[in-house]
Design a protein around this motif. Structure first.
Motif, PDB file in Angstrom:
ATOM      1  N   ARG A 132       0.820  -1.169  -0.035  1.00  0.00           N
ATOM      2  CA  ARG A 132       0.139  -0.303   0.021  1.00  0.00           C
ATOM      3  C   ARG A 132       0.874   1.142   0.020  1.00  0.00           C
ATOM      4  O   ARG A 132       1.615   1.365   0.890  1.00  0.00           O
ATOM      5  CB  ARG A 132      -1.063  -0.204   1.000  1.00  0.00           C
ATOM      6  N   THR A 133       0.554   2.087  -0.877  1.00  0.00           N
ATOM      7  CA  THR A 133       1.400   3.366  -1.003  1.00  0.00           C
ATOM      8  C   THR A 133       0.193   4.205  -0.598  1.00  0.00           C
ATOM      9  O   THR A 133      -0.777   4.572  -1.443  1.00  0.00           O
ATOM     10  CB  THR A 133       1.768   3.448  -2.628  1.00  0.00           C
ATOM     11  N   SER A 134       0.716   5.109   0.285  1.00  0.00           N
ATOM     12  CA  SER A 134      -0.416   6.550   0.706  1.00  0.00           C
ATOM     13  C   SER A 134       0.516   7.716   0.792  1.00  0.00           C
ATOM     14  O   SER A 134       1.742   7.747   0.832  1.00  0.00           O
ATOM     15  CB  SER A 134      -0.582   5.971   2.361  1.00  0.00           C
ATOM     16  N   THR A 135      -0.226   8.468   0.298  1.00  0.00           N
ATOM     17  CA  THR A 135       0.174   9.960  -0.068  1.00  0.00           C
ATOM     18  C   THR A 135      -0.898  11.105   0.394  1.00  0.00           C
ATOM     19  O   THR A 135      -2.210  10.959   0.486  1.00  0.00           O
ATOM     20  CB  THR A 135       0.065  10.283  -1.592  1.00  0.00           C
ATOM     21  N   ILE A 136      -0.503  11.974   1.203  1.00  0.00           N
ATOM     22  CA  ILE A 136      -0.921  13.070   1.565  1.00  0.00           C
ATOM     23  C   ILE A 136      -1.296  13.987   0.395  1.00  0.00           C
ATOM     24  O   ILE A 136      -0.531  14.449  -0.115  1.00  0.00           O
ATOM     25  CB  ILE A 136      -0.352  14.057   2.596  1.00  0.00           C
ATOM     26  N   ALA A 137      -2.816  14.087   0.269  1.00  0.00           N
ATOM     27  CA  ALA A 137      -3.042  14.594  -1.169  1.00  0.00           C
ATOM     28  C   ALA A 137      -3.509  15.963  -0.835  1.00  0.00           C
ATOM     29  O   ALA A 137      -3.257  16.718  -1.787  1.00  0.00           O
ATOM     30  CB  ALA A 137      -4.361  13.802  -1.488  1.00  0.00           C
ATOM     31  N   SER A 138      -4.010  16.380   0.228  1.00  0.00           N
ATOM     32  CA  SER A 138      -4.219  17.764   0.632  1.00  0.00           C
ATOM     33  C   SER A 138      -4.469  17.926   2.167  1.00  0.00           C
ATOM     34  O   SER A 138      -4.780  17.140   2.775  1.00  0.00           O
ATOM     35  CB  SER A 138      -5.710  18.382  -0.140  1.00  0.00           C
ATOM     36  N   VAL A 139      -4.068  19.177   2.538  1.00  0.00           N
ATOM     37  CA  VAL A 139      -4.494  19.736   3.889  1.00  0.00           C
ATOM     38  C   VAL A 139      -5.269  21.073   3.759  1.00  0.00           C
ATOM     39  O   VAL A 139      -4.694  22.028   3.272  1.00  0.00           O
ATOM     40  CB  VAL A 139      -3.142  19.948   4.699  1.00  0.00           C
ATOM     41  N   GLU A 187       0.297  -9.048  -6.269  1.00  0.00           N
ATOM     42  CA  GLU A 187       0.922  -9.413  -7.103  1.00  0.00           C
ATOM     43  C   GLU A 187       0.602  -9.530  -8.731  1.00  0.00           C
ATOM     44  O   GLU A 187       1.229  -9.484  -9.740  1.00  0.00           O
ATOM     45  CB  GLU A 187       1.223 -10.830  -7.012  1.00  0.00           C
ATOM     46  N   ARG A 188      -0.962  -9.156  -8.769  1.00  0.00           N
ATOM     47  CA  ARG A 188      -1.372  -9.181 -10.068  1.00  0.00           C
ATOM     48  C   ARG A 188      -1.469  -7.683 -10.523  1.00  0.00           C
ATOM     49  O   ARG A 188      -2.014  -7.491 -11.635  1.00  0.00           O
ATOM     50  CB  ARG A 188      -2.723  -9.709 -10.163  1.00  0.00           C
ATOM     51  N   GLY A 189      -1.271  -6.708  -9.740  1.00  0.00           N
ATOM     52  CA  GLY A 189      -1.472  -5.058 -10.036  1.00  0.00           C
ATOM     53  C   GLY A 189      -2.173  -4.332  -8.976  1.00  0.00           C
ATOM     54  O   GLY A 189      -2.464  -4.924  -7.992  1.00  0.00           O
ATOM     55  N   LEU A 190      -2.856  -3.285  -9.565  1.00  0.00           N
ATOM     56  CA  LEU A 190      -3.568  -2.608  -8.528  1.00  0.00           C
ATOM     57  C   LEU A 190      -4.705  -3.220  -8.399  1.00  0.00           C
ATOM     58  O   LEU A 190      -5.726  -3.625  -9.356  1.00  0.00           O
ATOM     59  CB  LEU A 190      -3.895  -1.122  -9.340  1.00  0.00           C
ATOM     60  N   ALA A 191      -5.306  -3.224  -7.064  1.00  0.00           N
ATOM     61  CA  ALA A 191      -6.688  -4.039  -6.671  1.00  0.00           C
ATOM     62  C   ALA A 191      -7.524  -2.951  -6.079  1.00  0.00           C
ATOM     63  O   ALA A 191      -8.835  -3.345  -6.166  1.00  0.00           O
ATOM     64  CB  ALA A 191      -6.099  -4.937  -5.648  1.00  0.00           C
ATOM     65  N   LEU A 192      -7.180  -1.924  -5.324  1.00  0.00           N
ATOM     66  CA  LEU A 192      -7.993  -0.869  -4.696  1.00  0.00           C
ATOM     67  C   LEU A 192      -7.517   0.371  -4.521  1.00  0.00           C
ATOM     68  O   LEU A 192      -6.043   0.608  -4.360  1.00  0.00           O
ATOM     69  CB  LEU A 192      -8.226  -1.691  -3.243  1.00  0.00           C
ATOM     70  N   THR A 193      -8.176   1.414  -4.760  1.00  0.00           N
ATOM     71  CA  THR A 193      -7.855   2.752  -4.626  1.00  0.00           C
ATOM     72  C   THR A 193      -8.824   3.350  -3.344  1.00  0.00           C
ATOM     73  O   THR A 193     -10.017   3.167  -3.696  1.00  0.00           O
ATOM     74  CB  THR A 193      -7.845   3.588  -5.680  1.00  0.00           C
ATOM     75  N   GLU A 194      -8.193   4.260  -2.632  1.00  0.00           N
ATOM     76  CA  GLU A 194      -8.942   4.545  -1.552  1.00  0.00           C
ATOM     77  C   GLU A 194      -8.471   6.216  -1.358  1.00  0.00           C
ATOM     78  O   GLU A 194      -7.527   6.276  -1.121  1.00  0.00           O
ATOM     79  CB  GLU A 194      -8.841   3.826  -0.114  1.00  0.00           C
ATOM     80  N   GLU A 195      -9.835   6.723  -0.947  1.00  0.00           N
ATOM     81  CA  GLU A 195      -9.526   8.094  -0.401  1.00  0.00           C
ATOM     82  C   GLU A 195      -9.941   8.287   1.119  1.00  0.00           C
ATOM     83  O   GLU A 195     -11.162   7.854   1.126  1.00  0.00           O
ATOM     84  CB  GLU A 195     -10.183   9.392  -1.382  1.00  0.00           C
ATOM     85  N   VAL A 216      -7.577  16.316   6.443  1.00  0.00           N
ATOM     86  CA  VAL A 216      -6.492  15.813   5.787  1.00  0.00           C
ATOM     87  C   VAL A 216      -6.888  14.707   4.858  1.00  0.00           C
ATOM     88  O   VAL A 216      -7.736  13.790   5.462  1.00  0.00           O
ATOM     89  CB  VAL A 216      -5.288  15.396   6.718  1.00  0.00           C
ATOM     90  N   LEU A 217      -6.596  14.985   3.475  1.00  0.00           N
ATOM     91  CA  LEU A 217      -6.956  13.587   2.533  1.00  0.00           C
ATOM     92  C   LEU A 217      -5.883  12.875   2.386  1.00  0.00           C
ATOM     93  O   LEU A 217      -4.802  13.584   1.813  1.00  0.00           O
ATOM     94  CB  LEU A 217      -7.700  14.600   1.247  1.00  0.00           C
ATOM     95  N   VAL A 218      -6.011  11.612   2.554  1.00  0.00           N
ATOM     96  CA  VAL A 218      -5.155  10.811   2.293  1.00  0.00           C
ATOM     97  C   VAL A 218      -5.571   9.915   0.961  1.00  0.00           C
ATOM     98  O   VAL A 218      -6.525   9.229   1.123  1.00  0.00           O
ATOM     99  CB  VAL A 218      -4.570   9.935   3.291  1.00  0.00           C
ATOM    100  N   ARG A 219      -4.784   9.638   0.158  1.00  0.00           N
ATOM    101  CA  ARG A 219      -4.957   8.804  -0.916  1.00  0.00           C
ATOM    102  C   ARG A 219      -4.004   7.479  -0.901  1.00  0.00           C
ATOM    103  O   ARG A 219      -2.993   7.294  -0.877  1.00  0.00           O
ATOM    104  CB  ARG A 219      -4.658   9.421  -2.208  1.00  0.00           C
ATOM    105  N   HIS A 220      -4.809   6.091  -1.001  1.00  0.00           N
ATOM    106  CA  HIS A 220      -4.030   4.938  -0.648  1.00  0.00           C
ATOM    107  C   HIS A 220      -4.143   4.078  -2.106  1.00  0.00           C
ATOM    108  O   HIS A 220      -5.363   4.323  -2.692  1.00  0.00           O
ATOM    109  CB  HIS A 220      -4.465   3.937   0.347  1.00  0.00           C
ATOM    110  N   GLU A 221      -3.317   3.517  -2.654  1.00  0.00           N
ATOM    111  CA  GLU A 221      -3.234   2.548  -3.514  1.00  0.00           C
ATOM    112  C   GLU A 221      -2.639   1.138  -2.925  1.00  0.00           C
ATOM    113  O   GLU A 221      -1.628   1.251  -2.609  1.00  0.00           O
ATOM    114  CB  GLU A 221      -2.537   3.105  -4.695  1.00  0.00           C
TER     115      GLU A 221
END
Length: 290
Positions: free
Chosen positions: A112-119, A141-149, A132-137
């Motif tokens: 999971r890669t998490s990024t601070i998208a906005s404050v 093993e098969r690739g991107l499975a889920l995107t979450e804000e 605080v908006l955090v975006r997770h990907e």
């Protein structure tokens, strides 16, 4: 009341763009445990069992050392999340999208890669707020499975005699519902499963005497999970494409509460919502099935 000045707001917004990556494995034991906590009679999970929607919250858990925990049970401010100097913190809502054909499964090695998208800073009728908006990907093993804000809100402590925001009446057009009781054991088990030390969920003396609430607060993610679980009971074979939810009002353990659902005309979109014992709306959500 001291307000955040432009310099302090700018320092918090400097956290925008920060990211971190965690690796984990979708193991079976937390799946068995949450199934029991939600009072489900699921088959025992094994390698390849699809992970139900929102159950990824059992993984990628922060493991802060005991010396790093603040007085509210959260990790002390700073680190990945910005050090917002407002005492109250809550999970206000979020939006999730699952990749078709690539569900997370028991046995998956995941990242999971998490990024601070906005404050964002706001000051209004309910006082000073920092969002605080955090975006997770999430990848397997098969690739991107889920995107979450993930929406986090910080706010000042309630002032003596401060009136609570006016409540909103829950809708009365449910097609299916479930009555629930959030007792101490349910809240403890969910806190343990998600390694959540926030004292508002299990320390009655703290939550009533320090934070000024009438009882233990039911976790927002737990209510969201119960809304999804309600739809899963109605549509056991359905796969989720999207889910979004927003916390409206705290739910306390001092009285029973209800979760409701209703399909939209397309048959794939469902309105879901929570209602407390007084009939007030506590959470509203929309689920879209694949």
């Amino acid at each position: 009341m001291t307000m955040l000045d432009e310099r302090e707001i700018g320092a918090l917004q400097a956290w925008q763009g920060r990211s971190e990556t965690f690796a984990d494995c979708i193991t079976a034991a937390p799946v068995r445990a949450l199934s029991a906590t939600l009072d489900r009679d699921d088959p025992l999970p094994e390698a390849g069992t699809p992970l139900p929607a929102l159950w990824h919250w059992l993984y990628f858990l922060p493991h802060h050392r005991q010396s790093e925990i603040g007085p509210d049970g959260h990790a002390r401010r700073g680190g990945f999340l910005p050090p917002v100097p407002l005492p109250r913190r809550m999970w206000a809502g979020g939006r999730l999208a699952w990749e078709a054909g690539n569900p997370l499964r028991v046995g998956d090695a995941v990242k999971r890669t998490s990024t601070i998208a906005s404050v964002t800073h706001k000051a209004g009728r309910t006082g000073e707020l920092v969002f605080v908006l955090v975006r997770h990907e999430v990848h397997n093993e098969r690739g991107l499975a889920l995107t979450e804000e993930h929406d986090i809100v910080y706010r000042a402590a309630a002032a003596p005699g401060e009136a609570a925001p006016p409540p909103t009446a829950a809708q009365k057009d449910a097609a299916f519902s479930r009555d629930l009781l959030a007792d101490d054991v349910l809240l403890f088990r969910y806190s343990a499963l998600t390694f959540n030390g926030h004292r508002i969920h299990y320390d009655r003396r703290y939550v009533t005497e320090v934070e000024g609430y009438p009882g233990l607060i039911v976790h927002g993610p737990l209510i969201a999970t119960l809304l999804v679980d309600l739809l899963r009971r109605e549509k056991p074979e359905a796969a989720f494409a999207r889910f979004e939810f927003r916390a409206v009002r705290p739910t306390f353990d001092i009285a029973p509460f209800r979760v409701h659902g209703r399909p939209e005309a397309d048959g794939k979109t469902f309105r879901l919502w929570g209602e407390d014992a007084d009939g007030w709306l506590t959470m509203q959500a929309t689920a879209t099935l694949a």
